[in-house]
Scaffold this motif. Structure first.
Motif, PDB file in Angstrom:
ATOM      1  N   GLU A   1       1.194 -74.739 -53.473  1.00 35.56           N
ATOM      2  CA  GLU A   1       1.496 -75.542 -52.282  1.00 35.56           C
ATOM      3  C   GLU A   1       0.332 -75.511 -51.298  1.00 35.56           C
ATOM      4  O   GLU A   1      -0.022 -76.527 -50.700  1.00 35.56           O
ATOM      5  N   VAL A   2      -0.281 -74.294 -51.122  1.00 38.53           N
ATOM      6  CA  VAL A   2      -1.449 -74.201 -50.230  1.00 38.53           C
ATOM      7  C   VAL A   2      -2.589 -75.068 -50.746  1.00 38.53           C
ATOM      8  O   VAL A   2      -3.235 -75.814 -50.000  1.00 38.53           O
ATOM      9  N   GLN A   3      -2.857 -74.970 -52.073  1.00 36.81           N
ATOM     10  CA  GLN A   3      -3.923 -75.792 -52.648  1.00 36.81           C
ATOM     11  C   GLN A   3      -3.602 -77.271 -52.537  1.00 36.81           C
ATOM     12  O   GLN A   3      -4.484 -78.094 -52.286  1.00 36.81           O
ATOM     13  N   MET A   4      -2.315 -77.593 -52.740  1.00 38.62           N
ATOM     14  CA  MET A   4      -1.930 -79.006 -52.592  1.00 38.62           C
ATOM     15  C   MET A   4      -2.159 -79.489 -51.165  1.00 38.62           C
ATOM     16  O   MET A   4      -2.598 -80.620 -50.933  1.00 38.62           O
ATOM     17  N   GLU A   5      -1.904 -78.641 -50.178  1.00 37.84           N
ATOM     18  CA  GLU A   5      -2.125 -79.023 -48.780  1.00 37.84           C
ATOM     19  C   GLU A   5      -3.615 -79.237 -48.513  1.00 37.84           C
ATOM     20  O   GLU A   5      -4.019 -80.208 -47.866  1.00 37.84           O
ATOM     21  N   GLU A   6      -4.465 -78.309 -49.055  1.00 40.71           N
ATOM     22  CA  GLU A   6      -5.904 -78.472 -48.884  1.00 40.71           C
ATOM     23  C   GLU A   6      -6.404 -79.743 -49.569  1.00 40.71           C
ATOM     24  O   GLU A   6      -7.234 -80.484 -49.027  1.00 40.71           O
ATOM     25  N   ILE A   7      -5.898 -79.991 -50.794  1.00 41.81           N
ATOM     26  CA  ILE A   7      -6.308 -81.214 -51.503  1.00 41.81           C
ATOM     27  C   ILE A   7      -5.894 -82.450 -50.725  1.00 41.81           C
ATOM     28  O   ILE A   7      -6.628 -83.439 -50.616  1.00 41.81           O
ATOM     29  N   THR A   8      -4.684 -82.404 -50.129  1.00 44.20           N
ATOM     30  CA  THR A   8      -4.205 -83.547 -49.342  1.00 44.20           C
ATOM     31  C   THR A   8      -5.100 -83.784 -48.129  1.00 44.20           C
ATOM     32  O   THR A   8      -5.463 -84.919 -47.811  1.00 44.20           O
ATOM     33  N   GLN A   9      -5.479 -82.683 -47.429  1.00 45.97           N
ATOM     34  CA  GLN A   9      -6.359 -82.815 -46.273  1.00 45.97           C
ATOM     35  C   GLN A   9      -7.722 -83.379 -46.678  1.00 45.97           C
ATOM     36  O   GLN A   9      -8.281 -84.263 -46.006  1.00 45.97           O
ATOM     37  N   CYS A  10      -8.280 -82.849 -47.784  1.00 44.34           N
ATOM     38  CA  CYS A  10      -9.565 -83.366 -48.261  1.00 44.34           C
ATOM     39  C   CYS A  10      -9.463 -84.843 -48.622  1.00 44.34           C
ATOM     40  O   CYS A  10     -10.362 -85.643 -48.337  1.00 44.34           O
ATOM     41  N   THR A  11      -8.337 -85.190 -49.258  1.00 49.07           N
ATOM     42  CA  THR A  11      -8.144 -86.599 -49.617  1.00 49.07           C
ATOM     43  C   THR A  11      -8.073 -87.475 -48.379  1.00 49.07           C
ATOM     44  O   THR A  11      -8.666 -88.565 -48.329  1.00 49.07           O
ATOM     45  N   ASN A  12      -7.343 -87.000 -47.348  1.00 50.97           N
ATOM     46  CA  ASN A  12      -7.255 -87.773 -46.107  1.00 50.97           C
ATOM     47  C   ASN A  12      -8.620 -87.935 -45.453  1.00 50.97           C
ATOM     48  O   ASN A  12      -8.980 -89.025 -44.981  1.00 50.97           O
ATOM     49  N   ARG A  13      -9.398 -86.810 -45.426  1.00 51.57           N
ATOM     50  CA  ARG A  13     -10.737 -86.913 -44.851  1.00 51.57           C
ATOM     51  C   ARG A  13     -11.623 -87.863 -45.659  1.00 51.57           C
ATOM     52  O   ARG A  13     -12.397 -88.641 -45.105  1.00 51.57           O
ATOM     53  N   SER A  14     -11.484 -87.794 -46.996  1.00 53.80           N
ATOM     54  CA  SER A  14     -12.270 -88.699 -47.835  1.00 53.80           C
ATOM     55  C   SER A  14     -11.912 -90.141 -47.573  1.00 53.80           C
ATOM     56  O   SER A  14     -12.781 -91.015 -47.510  1.00 53.80           O
ATOM     57  N   MET A  15     -10.598 -90.408 -47.386  1.00 49.93           N
ATOM     58  CA  MET A  15     -10.177 -91.786 -47.114  1.00 49.93           C
ATOM     59  C   MET A  15     -10.712 -92.265 -45.775  1.00 49.93           C
ATOM     60  O   MET A  15     -11.119 -93.431 -45.629  1.00 49.93           O
ATOM     61  N   LYS A  16     -10.742 -91.362 -44.767  1.00 49.86           N
ATOM     62  CA  LYS A  16     -11.311 -91.755 -43.476  1.00 49.86           C
ATOM     63  C   LYS A  16     -12.801 -92.074 -43.610  1.00 49.86           C
ATOM     64  O   LYS A  16     -13.300 -93.063 -43.061  1.00 49.86           O
ATOM     65  N   LEU A  17     -13.525 -91.194 -44.355  1.00 46.59           N
ATOM     66  CA  LEU A  17     -14.954 -91.440 -44.557  1.00 46.59           C
ATOM     67  C   LEU A  17     -15.187 -92.738 -45.327  1.00 46.59           C
ATOM     68  O   LEU A  17     -16.129 -93.484 -45.049  1.00 46.59           O
ATOM     69  N   VAL A  18     -14.317 -92.986 -46.299  1.00 44.74           N
ATOM     70  CA  VAL A  18     -14.444 -94.237 -47.059  1.00 44.74           C
ATOM     71  C   VAL A  18     -14.215 -95.436 -46.153  1.00 44.74           C
ATOM     72  O   VAL A  18     -14.912 -96.458 -46.233  1.00 44.74           O
ATOM     73  N   ASP A  19     -13.197 -95.320 -45.254  1.00 48.91           N
ATOM     74  CA  ASP A  19     -12.966 -96.413 -44.291  1.00 48.91           C
ATOM     75  C   ASP A  19     -14.191 -96.647 -43.429  1.00 48.91           C
ATOM     76  O   ASP A  19     -14.608 -97.792 -43.196  1.00 48.91           O
ATOM     77  N   GLN A  20     -14.778 -95.538 -42.941  1.00 48.77           N
ATOM     78  CA  GLN A  20     -15.995 -95.676 -42.132  1.00 48.77           C
ATOM     79  C   GLN A  20     -17.132 -96.285 -42.953  1.00 48.77           C
ATOM     80  O   GLN A  20     -17.896 -97.116 -42.460  1.00 48.77           O
ATOM     81  N   GLY A  21     -17.251 -95.858 -44.225  1.00 46.27           N
ATOM     82  CA  GLY A  21     -18.288 -96.425 -45.081  1.00 46.27           C
ATOM     83  C   GLY A  21     -18.109 -97.909 -45.303  1.00 46.27           C
ATOM     84  O   GLY A  21     -19.077 -98.671 -45.299  1.00 46.27           O
ATOM     85  N   VAL A  22     -16.856 -98.341 -45.481  1.00 50.95           N
ATOM     86  CA  VAL A  22     -16.591 -99.774 -45.654  1.00 50.95           C
ATOM     87  C   VAL A  22     -16.983-100.542 -44.393  1.00 50.95           C
ATOM     88  O   VAL A  22     -17.605-101.608 -44.445  1.00 50.95           O
ATOM     89  N   THR A  23     -16.614 -99.964 -43.214  1.00 55.17           N
ATOM     90  CA  THR A  23     -16.963-100.627 -41.947  1.00 55.17           C
ATOM     91  C   THR A  23     -18.477-100.712 -41.758  1.00 55.17           C
ATOM     92  O   THR A  23     -19.021-101.765 -41.396  1.00 55.17           O
ATOM     93  N   ILE A  24     -19.171 -99.593 -42.013  1.00 54.96           N
ATOM     94  CA  ILE A  24     -20.635 -99.575 -41.864  1.00 54.96           C
ATOM     95  C   ILE A  24     -21.277-100.545 -42.854  1.00 54.96           C
ATOM     96  O   ILE A  24     -22.238-101.250 -42.528  1.00 54.96           O
TER      97      ILE A  24
END
Length: 544
Positions: free
Chosen positions: A494-517
């Motif tokens: 569950e802890v690893q799943m939470e970390e993976i979820t956070q990393c995924t969310n951060r990756s999606m935010k970075l991807v959104d920023q990359g698409v905008t840039i």
């Protein structure tokens, strides 16, 4: 902002040249005027000095010849000369004391007269209207040999005593008029010469400088009006202007090459921004799919957690039933011992024993139901672990730890299944033992003579049942340990799943920023390409 008025360089140069010529002409005219007037003054002073000395010599001659009474004749002749305004003889006190005060005009009547009689030669330049007047007053001293005459023989005074002074006033109007006339002629000639020089200088400047600068200006204006930078300036001559045109052409070549390189880079940037946008969208879709898979895995973990709680409860029930069975078997063993010792109560104890055996049989059936529930939960745990392994494989590298944990859960389920089967076999054996015990008790009731042998057999079976109960308890403890290990593994997962979820969310935010840039870069690249094309430098070529 108010637009500044355009002034051509030709006009500026002409104005500068005219101003310089006018200044030079003015300075030259002023210096000429000053030098001419100074020369007139010097010539007037020289002329006055000659006239004064000549007048003194005449007076000295008249004094030696005894005709001093006619000295006014000489004065009148001198006054008759052109330009002579006044002629005076100033007598000192020493002369007046011997020869009398003289004529009225020979008396001291101004401060300059007093200065002259004190031994100072006085020259005064004054103006009367537009006419300049030059006055010279020269003192004469008594000397033993003054121009061949011994003054001391006629004047009983000490040598060096001022005897008097000659004052003559003349007009410089005629000389000034001649100077002005010559100055006018010189000015006219100089003005004509200046105009000719100015014309020649302007022509040469226009020919060698202005016209070439105007040509460069026209070429640059024509290129700028068409929005072009692919033009060259004319490189005529071998001077600074030609060097300027050559330098401009060299810089224009560099600028054109830089603009072409910039256009090529802009096209590459546009293509890269499109590729980056496509790649970012693909990563976004993959991350979104991973997020969905993580949600499914989280749902499976919740289900497994609930099943684990149910398994813990069932295992607790097994433990309670095993404890009750152990207690019953101990009671049965004590009853058999009492039956062995007390024969009189055999019938009652046999009935009690039969009742206990029936209760044990019922409890074994309850344990069997619990074992069936455990076996069903083991099946569900196995299915959950298989689903978890499949989800982890779909996640990729991020789900390696989760896949390993799913394998451990599957191993735990297999062990639980083995334990459940062993418990079921033991319970079946117990039920078979209970059935045999019941038959033997019935036989004891029917065949009292077989009591000893049946009692021994029952005692042995009871010991075997106790051993099997201990094995059931041991397997129960092992099951609890396995469940505890599974719980710890699930918590880590569950802890690893939470970390993976956070990393995924951060990756999606970075991807959104990359698409905008990437979209911004694409827009900027288009605008830059349009601006470069407006410069009309030709098609873009690769660098180098």
């Amino acid at each position: 902002m108010q637009k500044k008025r355009f002034v051509s360089i030709n006009l500026k140069l002409n104005l500068i040249v005219v101003m310089m010529m006018v200044i030079i002409f003015g300075i030259q005219l002023w210096e000429s005027y000053k030098s001419q007037t100074a020369l007139v003054e010097k010539m007037g002073e020289d002329r006055l000095l000659t006239m004064v000395d000549s007048y003194f010599d005449n007076l000295n001659t008249m004094m030696l010849t005894g005709t001093m009474s006619e000295r006014r004749v000489v004065r009148d002749k001198l006054l008759a000369r052109d330009g002579v305004k006044a002629v005076r003889v100033l007598r000192s006190d020493a002369v007046s004391a011997v020869y009398g005060p003289g004529f009225p005009e020979e008396h001291v009547d101004s401060e300059s007269d007093g200065r002259a009689l004190s031994g100072e030669m006085v020259v005064v330049l004054s103006e009367e209207g537009s006419e300049r007047i030059l006055t010279m007053t020269k003192p004469y001293r008594a000397e033993e040999n003054f121009r061949g005459v011994n003054c001391l023989s006629c004047h009983q005074v000490a040598e060096g005593t001022v005897l008097g002074a000659i004052q003559i006033t003349v007009s410089l109007a005629k000389a000034d008029s001649a100077v002005y006339q010559a100055l006018r002629q010189s000015t006219q000639f100089t003005a004509l010469l200046m105009i000719a020089s100015l014309s020649i200088l302007v022509f040469l400047l226009n020919k060698t400088l202005v016209s070439r600068l105007q040509l460069i200006h026209r070429q640059i204006d024509e290129g700028s009006s068409r929005g072009m930078v692919n033009f060259n300036l004319t490189e005529a001559g071998h001077d600074e202007i030609s060097h300027l045109a050559q330098t401009f052409n060299q810089q224009a070549v560099r600028i054109r090459k830089s603009i072409r390189d910039l256009l090529f880079s802009s096209n590459e940037l546009q293509e890269n921004s499109v590729n980056t946008s496509t790649f970012a969208k693909g990563i976004y879709a993959e991350q979104h799919q991973k997020q969905q898979l993580m949600g499914s895995v989280a749902t499976i973990l919740d289900t497994f957690y609930k099943r684990r709680q149910e398994m813990e409860e069932e295992v607790q029930h097994v433990a309670e039933n095993a404890a009750a069975l152990n207690y019953s078997l101990n009671s049965l063993e004590q009853t058999l011992l009492v039956q062995h010792q007390t024969a009189t109560d055999r019938s009652q104890q046999l009935a009690t024993t039969q009742t206990l055996v029936a209760q044990l049989n019922e409890r074994s059936k309850g344990i069997m139901l619990v074992v069936e529930v455990l076996d069903e939960m083991t099946e569900q745990t196995t299915v959950i672990s298989l689903n978890s392994a499949i989800k982890a494989a779909r996640i990729g590298e991020s789900g390696d730890d989760f896949s390993q944990l799913a394998g451990e859960i599957r191993t735990l389920a297999m062990q639980s299944r083995g334990v459940s089967r062993e418990i079921a076999q033991m319970i079946n054996q117990l039920q078979e033992g209970f059935a045999g015990t019941s038959k033997q008790l019935e036989a004891l009731l029917r065949l009292d003579e077989q009591e000893q042998s049946a009692h021994a057999s029952l005692t042995a079976q009871m010991g075997d049942l106790l051993n099997r109960i201990e094995q059931v308890v041991t397997h129960h403890l092992q099951t609890e340990q396995l469940i505890a290990q599974g719980s710890s593994a699930i918590e880590q997962l569950e802890v690893q799943m939470e970390e993976i979820t956070q990393c995924t969310n951060r990756s999606m935010k970075l991807v959104d920023q990359g698409v905008t840039i990437s979209a911004d870069l694409k827009q900027i690249s288009k605008q830059l390409t349009q601006i470069i094309k407006q410069l009309n430098v030709g098609e873009a070529n690769p660098k180098g």
